[in-house]
Design a protein around this motif. Structure first.
Motif, mmCIF file in Angstrom:
data_model
loop_
_atom_site.group_PDB
_atom_site.id
_atom_site.type_symbol
_atom_site.label_atom_id
_atom_site.label_comp_id
_atom_site.label_asym_id
_atom_site.label_seq_id
_atom_site.Cartn_x
_atom_site.Cartn_y
_atom_site.Cartn_z
ATOM 1 N N THR A 188 0.675 -1.163 -0.006
ATOM 2 C CA THR A 188 -0.162 0.009 0.037
ATOM 3 C C THR A 188 0.828 1.246 -0.019
ATOM 4 O O THR A 188 1.955 1.379 0.692
ATOM 5 C CB THR A 188 -0.701 0.144 1.214
ATOM 6 O OG1 THR A 188 -1.383 -1.145 1.407
ATOM 7 C CG2 THR A 188 -2.021 0.962 1.180
ATOM 8 N N ALA A 204 -3.846 5.312 -2.328
ATOM 9 C CA ALA A 204 -3.256 5.602 -3.804
ATOM 10 C C ALA A 204 -2.762 4.227 -4.509
ATOM 11 O O ALA A 204 -3.251 4.044 -5.763
ATOM 12 C CB ALA A 204 -1.993 6.513 -3.744
ATOM 13 N N GLU A 205 -2.379 3.286 -3.765
ATOM 14 C CA GLU A 205 -1.974 2.068 -4.301
ATOM 15 C C GLU A 205 -2.367 0.875 -3.339
ATOM 16 O O GLU A 205 -2.278 1.058 -2.081
ATOM 17 C CB GLU A 205 -0.304 1.955 -4.562
ATOM 18 C CG GLU A 205 -0.093 3.251 -5.535
ATOM 19 C CD GLU A 205 1.422 2.859 -5.654
ATOM 20 O OE1 GLU A 205 2.244 1.980 -5.222
ATOM 21 O OE2 GLU A 205 2.012 3.673 -6.332
ATOM 22 N N ASP A 220 -9.849 0.157 -1.269
ATOM 23 C CA ASP A 220 -8.863 -0.133 -2.426
ATOM 24 C C ASP A 220 -8.305 1.295 -3.038
ATOM 25 O O ASP A 220 -8.752 2.048 -2.628
ATOM 26 C CB ASP A 220 -9.724 -0.919 -3.316
ATOM 27 C CG ASP A 220 -9.808 -2.286 -2.936
ATOM 28 O OD1 ASP A 220 -8.967 -3.073 -2.587
ATOM 29 O OD2 ASP A 220 -11.032 -2.520 -2.857
ATOM 30 N N ALA A 221 -7.366 1.084 -3.753
ATOM 31 C CA ALA A 221 -6.759 2.307 -4.544
ATOM 32 C C ALA A 221 -7.938 3.119 -5.129
ATOM 33 O O ALA A 221 -9.033 2.603 -5.825
ATOM 34 C CB ALA A 221 -5.817 1.820 -5.696
ATOM 35 N N PRO A 241 -6.334 8.575 -7.001
ATOM 36 C CA PRO A 241 -5.348 8.272 -6.454
ATOM 37 C C PRO A 241 -3.768 9.263 -6.970
ATOM 38 O O PRO A 241 -2.851 9.306 -6.045
ATOM 39 C CB PRO A 241 -4.757 6.985 -7.410
ATOM 40 C CG PRO A 241 -6.042 6.547 -7.749
ATOM 41 C CD PRO A 241 -6.989 7.680 -7.985
#
Length: 327
Positions: A188, A204-205, A220-221, A241
């Protein structure tokens, strides 16, 4: 590395250590870039600090008085001597796997028993590099603590930080907020803002698992979570993101954000207090604020952009309704 390059490195490190010992030193960005270019430089810098500290100890001469007219630098913690106590880059107590880098100011690491605490003042930023390749970037006005025996366990008291985590299924990275909420990474990059029970998490990830009072959800992203206080039900929403952690690059992104939260963000990033008049409590703002050019320039842009009047209060600002504005 040959003998001549070794000697050159030692001399460069010694010069940096001498410069950092000067109360007027302000080139933290230059020091950051120099240290990050080669791991050997941090070792040489620490050795130079040890040599200079040993030399200082030979001379028990009190430091010269500082004239009243000379203000302390914004990055220097109050009451910290700068002549006899050399400011270090690394943190020896974190040999278990945590190193500290200063970004835009000096760093502070306080050992409280089994936890290592880090704090930034308003307007300061710091990065913490973990041995597993993970990275934590602290925005201004932030306090968090890391357990040296388990650097993948972080307690965040308040403030804002961006987490760039190397995922490990066997050893999940966990951020625990002041009220006991747990944020568990799933490979993450995510941003966390916590203040007085209020919480904002943007991913973001990868993904983050939120576990708070009476609620558990996965982000989630491209998703974010907001919570007004520790007892409130968290709300999920979409987020771009690319905007997560944008404060690091001089942009503050807001989406239907209460002005009280906007003011707190400005305070963290500019290093000066920004508050709002109670009549603006229900007002919200969506848009982007650039934080380049210094606090005065930023606040000059904020007034018309947010449609508020700004009153100077001491070293900060108060937002009040502008002519024609409705709270």
């Amino acid at each position: 590395m040959n003998a001549s390059s070794d000697e050159l490195l030692r001399e460069e490190a010694r010069l940096w250590a001498i410069r950092v010992g000067d109360p007027a030193f302000a080139d933290w960005e230059g020091l950051t870039l120099w240290l990050e270019a080669d791991p050997a430089r941090n070792i040489a810098y620490e050795a130079a600090l040890d040599e200079l500290s040993a030399a200082d100890a030979l001379f028990d001469v009190p430091p010269a008085p500082v004239p009243d007219a000379a203000p302390a630098p914004a990055w220097q913690p109050a009451a910290v001597p700068v002549r006899r106590e050399r400011r270090r880059w690394g943190a020896p107590a974190l040999a278990a796997g945590v190193a500290v880098l200063a970004v835009g100011g000096g760093w502070l690491a306080l050992d409280h028993g089994s936890m290592q605490e880090y704090a930034t003042g308003p307007g300061q930023r710091r990065a913490i590099e973990l041995a597993d390749g993970s990275r934590i970037v602290l925005n201004g006005g932030t306090r968090l603590a890391i357990n040296p025996a388990n650097p993948r366990s972080v307690t965040m008291a308040d403030g804002e930080a961006l987490f760039q985590i190397r995922h490990d299924e066997r050893r999940p990275f966990v951020v625990t907020t002041a009220d006991g909420t747990r944020l568990i990474d799933v490979g993450t990059t995510f941003n966390v803002i916590g203040q007085g029970g209020a919480l904002s998490v943007e991913v973001a990830e990868g993904a983050v698992v939120y576990r708070g009072t009476g609620a558990e959800m996965r982000l989630d992203a491209g998703e974010m979570l907001t919570r007004a206080n520790a007892a409130a039900q968290p709300r999920k929403a979409a987020v771009d993101p690319k905007t997560v952690g944008s404060w690091r690059t001089g942009y503050l992104q807001f989406a239907d954000t209460p002005l009280a939260e906007l003011a707190a963000d400005l305070s963290r990033n500019l290093g000066v207090p920004v508050t709002i008049d109670g009549r603006l409590a229900s007002r919200r703002f969506s848009g982007t604020i650039m934080t380049d050019g210094g606090a005065d320039a930023v606040m000059a842009r904020v007034g018309p952009l947010v449609d508020v009047h700004l009153e100077r209060r001491g070293d900060g600002w108060l937002m009040t309704p502008s002519d024609g504005a409705r709270p």
